[in-house]
Write a protein that holds these residues in place. Structure first.
Motif, PDB file in Angstrom:
ATOM      1  N   THR A 189      10.932  -6.166  18.960  1.00  0.00           N
ATOM      2  CA  THR A 189      10.866  -7.615  18.749  1.00  0.00           C
ATOM      3  C   THR A 189       9.425  -8.108  18.790  1.00  0.00           C
ATOM      4  N   GLY A 190       8.660  -7.644  19.776  1.00  0.00           N
ATOM      5  CA  GLY A 190       7.275  -8.074  19.898  1.00  0.00           C
ATOM      6  C   GLY A 190       6.438  -7.698  18.690  1.00  0.00           C
ATOM      7  N   SER A 191       6.631  -6.467  18.175  1.00  0.00           N
ATOM      8  CA  SER A 191       5.880  -6.025  16.997  1.00  0.00           C
ATOM      9  C   SER A 191       6.240  -6.851  15.774  1.00  0.00           C
ATOM     10  N   LEU A 192       7.512  -7.212  15.643  1.00  0.00           N
ATOM     11  CA  LEU A 192       7.931  -8.035  14.510  1.00  0.00           C
ATOM     12  C   LEU A 192       7.268  -9.413  14.562  1.00  0.00           C
ATOM     13  N   LEU A 193       7.276 -10.038  15.720  1.00  0.00           N
ATOM     14  CA  LEU A 193       6.671 -11.359  15.844  1.00  0.00           C
ATOM     15  C   LEU A 193       5.165 -11.304  15.606  1.00  0.00           C
ATOM     16  N   ASP A 194       4.519 -10.245  16.079  1.00  0.00           N
ATOM     17  CA  ASP A 194       3.081 -10.082  15.817  1.00  0.00           C
ATOM     18  C   ASP A 194       2.808  -9.997  14.320  1.00  0.00           C
ATOM     19  N   VAL A 218       0.855 -12.115   8.999  1.00  0.00           N
ATOM     20  CA  VAL A 218       1.002 -12.155   7.541  1.00  0.00           C
ATOM     21  C   VAL A 218       1.266 -13.598   7.110  1.00  0.00           C
ATOM     22  N   PRO A 219       0.414 -14.210   6.278  1.00  0.00           N
ATOM     23  CA  PRO A 219       0.564 -15.637   5.929  1.00  0.00           C
ATOM     24  C   PRO A 219       1.933 -15.997   5.352  1.00  0.00           C
ATOM     25  N   GLY A 220       2.569 -15.098   4.583  1.00  0.00           N
ATOM     26  CA  GLY A 220       3.887 -15.394   4.015  1.00  0.00           C
ATOM     27  C   GLY A 220       5.005 -14.631   4.684  1.00  0.00           C
ATOM     28  N   GLY A 221       4.807 -14.235   5.949  1.00  0.00           N
ATOM     29  CA  GLY A 221       5.752 -13.367   6.641  1.00  0.00           C
ATOM     30  C   GLY A 221       7.061 -14.034   6.993  1.00  0.00           C
ATOM     31  N   ILE A 222       8.145 -13.244   6.990  1.00  0.00           N
ATOM     32  CA  ILE A 222       9.464 -13.682   7.434  1.00  0.00           C
ATOM     33  C   ILE A 222      10.132 -12.523   8.150  1.00  0.00           C
ATOM     34  N   GLY A 223      10.895 -12.819   9.194  1.00  0.00           N
ATOM     35  CA  GLY A 223      11.624 -11.808   9.946  1.00  0.00           C
ATOM     36  C   GLY A 223      12.687 -12.469  10.800  1.00  0.00           C
ATOM     37  N   TYR A 224      13.176 -11.758  11.800  1.00  0.00           N
ATOM     38  CA  TYR A 224      14.231 -12.277  12.677  1.00  0.00           C
ATOM     39  C   TYR A 224      13.983 -11.754  14.080  1.00  0.00           C
ATOM     40  N   ALA A 225      14.328 -12.573  15.062  1.00  0.00           N
ATOM     41  CA  ALA A 225      14.051 -12.200  16.455  1.00  0.00           C
ATOM     42  C   ALA A 225      14.912 -13.034  17.392  1.00  0.00           C
ATOM     43  N   GLU A 226      14.910 -12.629  18.648  1.00  0.00           N
ATOM     44  CA  GLU A 226      15.585 -13.380  19.710  1.00  0.00           C
ATOM     45  C   GLU A 226      14.885 -14.722  19.905  1.00  0.00           C
ATOM     46  N   VAL A 227      15.662 -15.786  20.124  1.00  0.00           N
ATOM     47  CA  VAL A 227      15.167 -17.164  20.082  1.00  0.00           C
ATOM     48  C   VAL A 227      14.068 -17.427  21.104  1.00  0.00           C
ATOM     49  N   ASP A 286       0.812  -1.213   0.000  1.00  0.00           N
ATOM     50  CA  ASP A 286       0.000   0.000   0.000  1.00  0.00           C
ATOM     51  C   ASP A 286       0.850   1.268   0.000  1.00  0.00           C
ATOM     52  N   ARG A 287       2.152   1.142   0.135  1.00  0.00           N
ATOM     53  CA  ARG A 287       3.049   2.311   0.122  1.00  0.00           C
ATOM     54  C   ARG A 287       3.796   2.427  -1.202  1.00  0.00           C
ATOM     55  N   ASP A 288       4.146   1.274  -1.810  1.00  0.00           N
ATOM     56  CA  ASP A 288       4.854   1.266  -3.090  1.00  0.00           C
ATOM     57  C   ASP A 288       4.410   0.046  -3.877  1.00  0.00           C
ATOM     58  N   ALA A 289       3.444   0.240  -4.771  1.00  0.00           N
ATOM     59  CA  ALA A 289       2.870  -0.877  -5.530  1.00  0.00           C
ATOM     60  C   ALA A 289       3.835  -1.449  -6.552  1.00  0.00           C
ATOM     61  N   THR A 290       4.909  -0.743  -6.885  1.00  0.00           N
ATOM     62  CA  THR A 290       5.861  -1.216  -7.896  1.00  0.00           C
ATOM     63  C   THR A 290       6.967  -2.092  -7.315  1.00  0.00           C
ATOM     64  N   ALA A 291       7.053  -2.188  -6.008  1.00  0.00           N
ATOM     65  CA  ALA A 291       8.118  -2.968  -5.377  1.00  0.00           C
ATOM     66  C   ALA A 291       7.967  -4.452  -5.702  1.00  0.00           C
ATOM     67  N   ARG A 292       9.106  -5.147  -5.802  1.00  0.00           N
ATOM     68  CA  ARG A 292       9.068  -6.579  -6.114  1.00  0.00           C
ATOM     69  C   ARG A 292       8.504  -7.411  -4.970  1.00  0.00           C
ATOM     70  N   VAL A 293       8.718  -6.958  -3.742  1.00  0.00           N
ATOM     71  CA  VAL A 293       8.299  -7.739  -2.583  1.00  0.00           C
ATOM     72  C   VAL A 293       7.684  -6.810  -1.540  1.00  0.00           C
ATOM     73  N   THR A 294       6.736  -7.340  -0.791  1.00  0.00           N
ATOM     74  CA  THR A 294       6.137  -6.575   0.305  1.00  0.00           C
ATOM     75  C   THR A 294       7.122  -6.516   1.471  1.00  0.00           C
ATOM     76  N   ARG A 295       7.423  -5.310   1.947  1.00  0.00           N
ATOM     77  CA  ARG A 295       8.344  -5.145   3.075  1.00  0.00           C
ATOM     78  C   ARG A 295       7.884  -3.993   3.948  1.00  0.00           C
ATOM     79  N   CYS A 296       7.851  -4.245   5.273  1.00  0.00           N
ATOM     80  CA  CYS A 296       7.513  -3.207   6.245  1.00  0.00           C
ATOM     81  C   CYS A 296       8.571  -3.181   7.331  1.00  0.00           C
ATOM     82  N   GLU A 297       8.523  -2.171   8.177  1.00  0.00           N
ATOM     83  CA  GLU A 297       9.458  -2.057   9.297  1.00  0.00           C
ATOM     84  C   GLU A 297       8.684  -1.808  10.583  1.00  0.00           C
ATOM     85  N   VAL A 298       9.157  -2.420  11.679  1.00  0.00           N
ATOM     86  CA  VAL A 298       8.566  -2.222  13.003  1.00  0.00           C
ATOM     87  C   VAL A 298       9.678  -1.858  13.971  1.00  0.00           C
ATOM     88  N   ASN A 299       9.313  -1.440  15.182  1.00  0.00           N
ATOM     89  CA  ASN A 299      10.318  -0.892  16.099  1.00  0.00           C
ATOM     90  C   ASN A 299      10.611  -1.747  17.312  1.00  0.00           C
TER      91      ASN A 299
END
Length: 505
Positions: free
Chosen positions: A400-405, A410-419, A385-398
């Motif tokens: 660890t908890g927000s990233l995991l949420d 997101v059904p195809g979501g991927i990220g990184y976090a503390e184990v 919804d911010r850049d329709a021309t991008a090859r992949v959907t990407r967002c940023e959060v601030n």
């Protein structure tokens, strides 16, 4: 100055004697102590004698009949004056049931509950063979406990089926600098300590009444009063908050506020607090997943632990292992659908951290070996919804908890976090990286690449005796180390357990 009267002398003498008795009972045998008690050991009657011609009951476990069965319930607790860590066990706890065979064992109760996972995990949990039960080397803070419920059958010819009392239970093991002892049900060490403590309280009250305005203040050497702020890494905030709670519980008059604005944000706030602090270091510490940038010349850091990190995906992606090369392909836009990597037909949705994140810096340094693409194509991680021309959907959060949420949403979501945080989050699964999994027992291995060193920063050297100095020293205590292990971090205070030279400057 007048001489004390007879009542005062007697009260003081009684207080000293009682305190000595309590100290001898509590500390002289060894501050490290595991007490155990057999709370139940009884036969399970399955054949009613008066009705044996009408009914016969059988006890089955996994379709196997158990004859002359007995149940034993044992309680183990740290009833000493010092925390017990894995390295304290020279020999593990063992339980011998003479004349009987162990059929199965469960952990019906544990405090804290995390002990259940340590006791039952695959490959490193409770083991039994014949009549011998081996308990894994689990850390026990003061007053921690766990119970074991053991199902047994009598060995042939042991006489266990005649209704007689079950055979003896023998507990073994060896703790460096301590001991393992059986607590009697009637007069255990805690009751004895409470009784002596009660006498002490009575005598203290009497002595206080006699001395009126005279007061005795006992100061804990590790304690300081005041208020302290700890800010920085969101990944390290949960164990830091628990360590702060433990310090406050031990040291009345200390208040420690733990914030989680991000590693680089915390370093910036510490630098600003130090610049504006009048005549000395501020009551402020910063926790960072990465070393402080060179612009912060006045900040001094100590390595407190190695934090294990993981790649996480939504459970619907259908993947459980990725190579570093595949990950780089995901982040540079070569792979846009999980079916290209052997997963389900779902578009890839990258959830990243903002620029203040130390975890992001660690990911870029150890896994991507380059910068994470900065294009943000989504506001809420669910679509471009911010850049329709991008090859992949990407967002940023601030955080660890927000990233995991977001990854869980997101059904195809991927990220990184503390184990540890990732393992407890619903709809999110950790994946192997190059076929390797993060493990706190990894020792000197470097085969798993995704980890980072956690730093604790001060503005210059904190003043001796200050709350900042005392709390920094508390990070090396057994209590703090046990909390770090609980969150699957490797304490730098145990340098032999840290990976290679990661904990050395």
């Amino acid at each position: 100055m007048t001489l004390p009267d007879t009542e005062t002398l007697l009260a003081a003498a009684g207080l000293v004697v009682t305190a000595v008795l309590w100290a001898v009972e509590r500390f002289l045998p060894g501050r490290k102590r595991i007490g155990y008690r057999v709370q139940m050991d009884t036969a399970i009657g399955m054949n009613p004698r008066d009705a044996h011609s009408l009914v016969q009951l059988r006890l089955l476990r996994r379709d196997q009949e158990i004859t002359d069965a007995t149940l034993a319930l044992l309680r183990f607790e740290n009833d000493g004056g010092k925390d017990i860590v894995r390295q304290d066990y020279q020999e593990p706890l063992t339980v011998e049931f003479t004349g009987r065979t162990v059929i199965g064992v469960e952990v019906p109760d544990a405090n804290p509950p995390d002990l259940v996972g340590m006791l039952t995990r695959n490959g490193g949990g409770l083991r039994h063979s014949g009549g011998r039960l081996v308990v894994p080397k689990v850390p026990l803070n003061k007053r921690n406990h766990f119970k074991l419920l053991v199902l047994l059958s009598a060995d042939e010819g042991s006489g266990g089926g005649d209704g007689s009392r079950p055979s003896e239970v023998v507990v073994g093991g060896f703790i460096s600098g301590g001991r393992i002892r059986r607590n009697t049900q009637r007069w255990g060490p805690r009751k004895l300590s409470l009784a002596l403590g009660g006498v002490c309280i009575i005598l203290v009250g009497l002595l206080s009444g006699l001395l009126l305005n005279r007061q005795t203040v006992v100061v804990n050497a590790e304690c300081a009063t005041g208020r302290l702020t700890v800010d920085g890494s969101t990944a390290f905030a949960p164990p830091m908050r628990e360590i702060a709670d433990q310090y406050e519980a031990r040291c009345r008059g200390a208040r420690i506020d733990v914030a989680e604005s991000g590693s680089l944000s915390g370093l910036g706030r510490l630098s600003k607090a130090g610049t504006s602090a009048p005549g000395g270091g501020p009551a402020f510490l910063a926790v960072s997943d990465v070393a402080a940038p060179s612009i912060y010349r006045r900040l001094e850091g100590r390595r407190v632990g190695v934090i294990l990190l993981a790649l996480v995906v939504n459970e619907r992606t259908g993947v459980d292992n990725l190579t570093t090369e595949q990950l780089r392909g995901i982040y540079d836009g070569r792979y846009t659908n999980w079916k290209q990597l052997g997963g389900n037909d779902l578009p890839v949705g990258i959830v990243g951290r903002d620029a203040a994140s130390g975890t992001r810096r660690a990911f870029e340094t150890t896994v991507l070996r380059g910068s994470e693409p900065g294009t943000v194509s989504s506001y809420d991680c669910s679509g471009k919804d911010r850049d329709a021309t991008a090859r992949v959907t990407r967002c940023e959060v601030n955080s660890t908890g927000s990233l995991l949420d977001a990854v869980g949403r997101v059904p195809g979501g991927i990220g990184y976090a503390e184990v540890y945080a990732a393992a407890k989050h619903p709809r999110v699964v950790g994946i192997r990286l190059n076929g390797r999994e993060p493990d706190i027992e990894w020792g000197g291995q470097r085969n798993y690449p995704f980890w980072t060193v956690e730093y604790l920063y001060t503005y210059g050297q904190p003043e001796d005796g200050s709350l900042a100095a005392k709390f920094r020293a508390f990070m090396d205590s057994d209590t703090a180390k046990n909390i770090l292990r609980k969150y699957r971090h490797v304490p730098c205070a145990d340098q032999s357990a840290a990976p290679g030279s990661a904990c050395h400057s």
